[in-house]
Structure formats: C-alpha cells, structure tokens
Design a protein around this motif. Sequence first.
Motif, PDB file in Angstrom:
ATOM      1  N   THR A  35      -1.353  -2.434   9.164  1.00  0.00           N
ATOM      2  CA  THR A  35      -2.057  -2.092   7.917  1.00  0.00           C
ATOM      3  C   THR A  35      -3.555  -2.131   8.182  1.00  0.00           C
ATOM      4  O   THR A  35      -4.005  -2.769   9.136  1.00  0.00           O
ATOM      5  N   LEU A  36      -4.296  -1.499   7.311  1.00  0.00           N
ATOM      6  CA  LEU A  36      -5.756  -1.563   7.420  1.00  0.00           C
ATOM      7  C   LEU A  36      -6.384  -1.756   6.036  1.00  0.00           C
ATOM      8  O   LEU A  36      -7.169  -2.675   5.830  1.00  0.00           O
ATOM      9  N   CYS A  37      -6.018  -0.920   5.079  1.00  0.00           N
ATOM     10  CA  CYS A  37      -6.621  -1.080   3.749  1.00  0.00           C
ATOM     11  C   CYS A  37      -5.918  -2.151   2.922  1.00  0.00           C
ATOM     12  O   CYS A  37      -6.481  -2.664   1.964  1.00  0.00           O
ATOM     13  N   TYR A  38      -4.709  -2.506   3.282  1.00  0.00           N
ATOM     14  CA  TYR A  38      -3.952  -3.498   2.511  1.00  0.00           C
ATOM     15  C   TYR A  38      -4.544  -4.887   2.716  1.00  0.00           C
ATOM     16  O   TYR A  38      -4.951  -5.249   3.810  1.00  0.00           O
ATOM     17  N   GLY A  46      -3.322   2.332  -0.824  1.00  0.00           N
ATOM     18  CA  GLY A  46      -2.681   3.374  -0.030  1.00  0.00           C
ATOM     19  C   GLY A  46      -3.662   4.368   0.541  1.00  0.00           C
ATOM     20  O   GLY A  46      -3.340   5.542   0.692  1.00  0.00           O
ATOM     21  N   THR A  47      -4.858   3.923   0.894  1.00  0.00           N
ATOM     22  CA  THR A  47      -5.873   4.879   1.339  1.00  0.00           C
ATOM     23  C   THR A  47      -5.836   5.173   2.841  1.00  0.00           C
ATOM     24  O   THR A  47      -6.125   6.296   3.243  1.00  0.00           O
ATOM     25  N   CYS A  48      -5.469   4.201   3.688  1.00  0.00           N
ATOM     26  CA  CYS A  48      -5.662   4.423   5.128  1.00  0.00           C
ATOM     27  C   CYS A  48      -4.479   5.123   5.798  1.00  0.00           C
ATOM     28  O   CYS A  48      -4.662   5.797   6.795  1.00  0.00           O
ATOM     29  N   ARG A  49      -3.280   4.917   5.303  1.00  0.00           N
ATOM     30  CA  ARG A  49      -2.020   5.491   5.812  1.00  0.00           C
ATOM     31  C   ARG A  49      -1.607   4.955   7.190  1.00  0.00           C
ATOM     32  O   ARG A  49      -0.699   5.500   7.825  1.00  0.00           O
ATOM     33  N   VAL A  50      -2.262   3.891   7.642  1.00  0.00           N
ATOM     34  CA  VAL A  50      -1.856   3.286   8.913  1.00  0.00           C
ATOM     35  C   VAL A  50      -0.453   2.680   8.804  1.00  0.00           C
ATOM     36  O   VAL A  50       0.268   2.548   9.790  1.00  0.00           O
ATOM     37  N   CYS A  51      -0.063   2.321   7.593  1.00  0.00           N
ATOM     38  CA  CYS A  51       1.254   1.682   7.383  1.00  0.00           C
ATOM     39  C   CYS A  51       2.362   2.705   7.181  1.00  0.00           C
ATOM     40  O   CYS A  51       3.476   2.328   6.805  1.00  0.00           O
ATOM     41  N   ALA A  61       3.822   5.633   2.597  1.00  0.00           N
ATOM     42  CA  ALA A  61       3.006   4.430   2.842  1.00  0.00           C
ATOM     43  C   ALA A  61       3.833   3.199   2.503  1.00  0.00           C
ATOM     44  O   ALA A  61       4.308   3.053   1.372  1.00  0.00           O
ATOM     45  N   CYS A  63       2.900   0.189   2.124  1.00  0.00           N
ATOM     46  CA  CYS A  63       2.253  -0.782   1.233  1.00  0.00           C
ATOM     47  C   CYS A  63       2.379  -0.415  -0.244  1.00  0.00           C
ATOM     48  O   CYS A  63       2.162  -1.262  -1.106  1.00  0.00           O
TER      49      CYS A  63
HETATM   50 FE1  FES Z   1      -3.480   1.422   4.173  1.00  0.00          FE
HETATM   51 FE2  FES Z   1      -0.904   1.094   3.533  1.00  0.00          FE
HETATM   52  S1  FES Z   1      -2.212  -0.268   4.585  1.00  0.00           S
HETATM   53  S2  FES Z   1      -2.129   2.826   3.233  1.00  0.00           S
END
Ligand code: FES
Length: 233
Positions: A35-38, A46-51, A61, A63
């Motif tokens: 995760t990154l934005c979580y 749900g902005t980064c989409r790393v998850c 996503a 998260c």
């Molecule tokens: Fe960033 Fe889920 S952690 S979209």
Amino acid sequence: MSETVRISIDAKEYATEKGRTILEAARDNGVYIPTLCYFDGIAPTGTCRVCTVNVNGRPMAACTTPVAEGMTIENDTPELNEMRKTIIELLFVEGNHFCPSCEKSGTCDLQALAYRFKLMAPRFEYEFSQRDLDATPPKLIIERNRCILCKRCVKAIFADDGKALFAVSNRGNRAMINIDDKLAKTMSDELAEKAMNICPVGAIIKKGKGFSTPIGKRKYDTKPIGIENQVSS
Ligand code: FES
C-alpha cells in the motif's frame, strides 16, 4: 454477531468478517498487500492503486473493496507486482525524489517500496517538474517536489474546530498540496509531528525534526517494508 465470509487469496482459503476490506482481511490473516496511500485509521481514498489485486479476475483496489463470500483474489503474481513496480517508477519520475538528501530517507514508504520492487535504472524519462517548496508555516516545510498526492494529510490533519489544514488545489499534473495559512499558524507541535508522520514520503517535514532519528536507525533501515506480514516474495 459478525457474519463470517470465506475468501481465497492466491489459492489459499481464509475466513474473515463481513464488512472488512480485502486489505484488512489480508492483514488480519498475515498476507501482505503493498500500500502507499492507505493509512490505518483513515478512510481509504484509493488514490495510488499500489494495492491493486485481481478480484474474480478483475483489477480492484484492495484498500477500498469490501470482501464478499467466495471471492477469489490474486495478490502475489508477477503481473500484479510488475504493475505495482511501474506505479512506483512513475511516481519517481513524476516528482523530484532525491533520497540520499531527504529527511525521510529510511522512513519513506515510497523509497521502501522501491527497494522491495527492486527499482534500478529508470525505464521512463524524468519530468523534472518545477514545484515550489513552502517554508512559510511556522512549524512545517511543505516540500511539494516529493508529494505523491496520496491525500493522507488532507484526511487526517484537522484543527480543533474540525477544519482540514491541508487541501489539494488544481488538477492533473498541476495538482498540489496546500496548507491553510491561518490554521498553519495555530498548529501545535503534536499536530505538526502527526502531519509529518502521516506523510508517506518527505513532503511534510516538521522544522527541526527531520534528522532526530539517525540514519541507520529508521523504520525501514533494519526491517524492509512488508516483512512483518509477508507470506511470499
Ligand atoms: Fe493506495 Fe489502496 S493503498 S489505492
């Protein structure tokens, strides 16, 4: 009593509670999803989409997606990890991230993920974006060159009257984080430190605090990101 939901992640069956997100269910069961934005305790954006995981074959996503009975989730696959690596790489070329001189080096989630996904030479061209640094808040430096627009600070940092201190202005590649000038002057040391700690990168630095934990003793200096709940790599 809460309802139990059965899901599978990477072909392993897990029981979880109805209402949990995929990310929460994974963490409850010791499965690492990057995760990154979580941030724990803040409503996910749900902005980064790393998850991103595949849910019944479709990318979602983790998260923000609630679990459902019988869900089949793919998480640790070469394709998903390659996509996550690409997101991290794009964030690096879009901003101006000079890790060796950054106060957050060793506690930066972006840097830690770059190590996890083994970023080497850049595949994409650097944008060398021109972004202003704001050192006018009495307790903070806002270093927009490092900001990844995760909005954690927007969602978590409030004045006593409930007003948000941070906001994102503009759109697209002109989007940038701002702090309310008046509220910034009323910030306590605790709130300034919370803002610095909630930022996953080095975009919010509390004045005088950047190097209080020595390099080598920082969060990811001894324990790589995701290691505590990693089932495979
Ligand atoms: Fe960033 Fe889920 S952690 S979209």
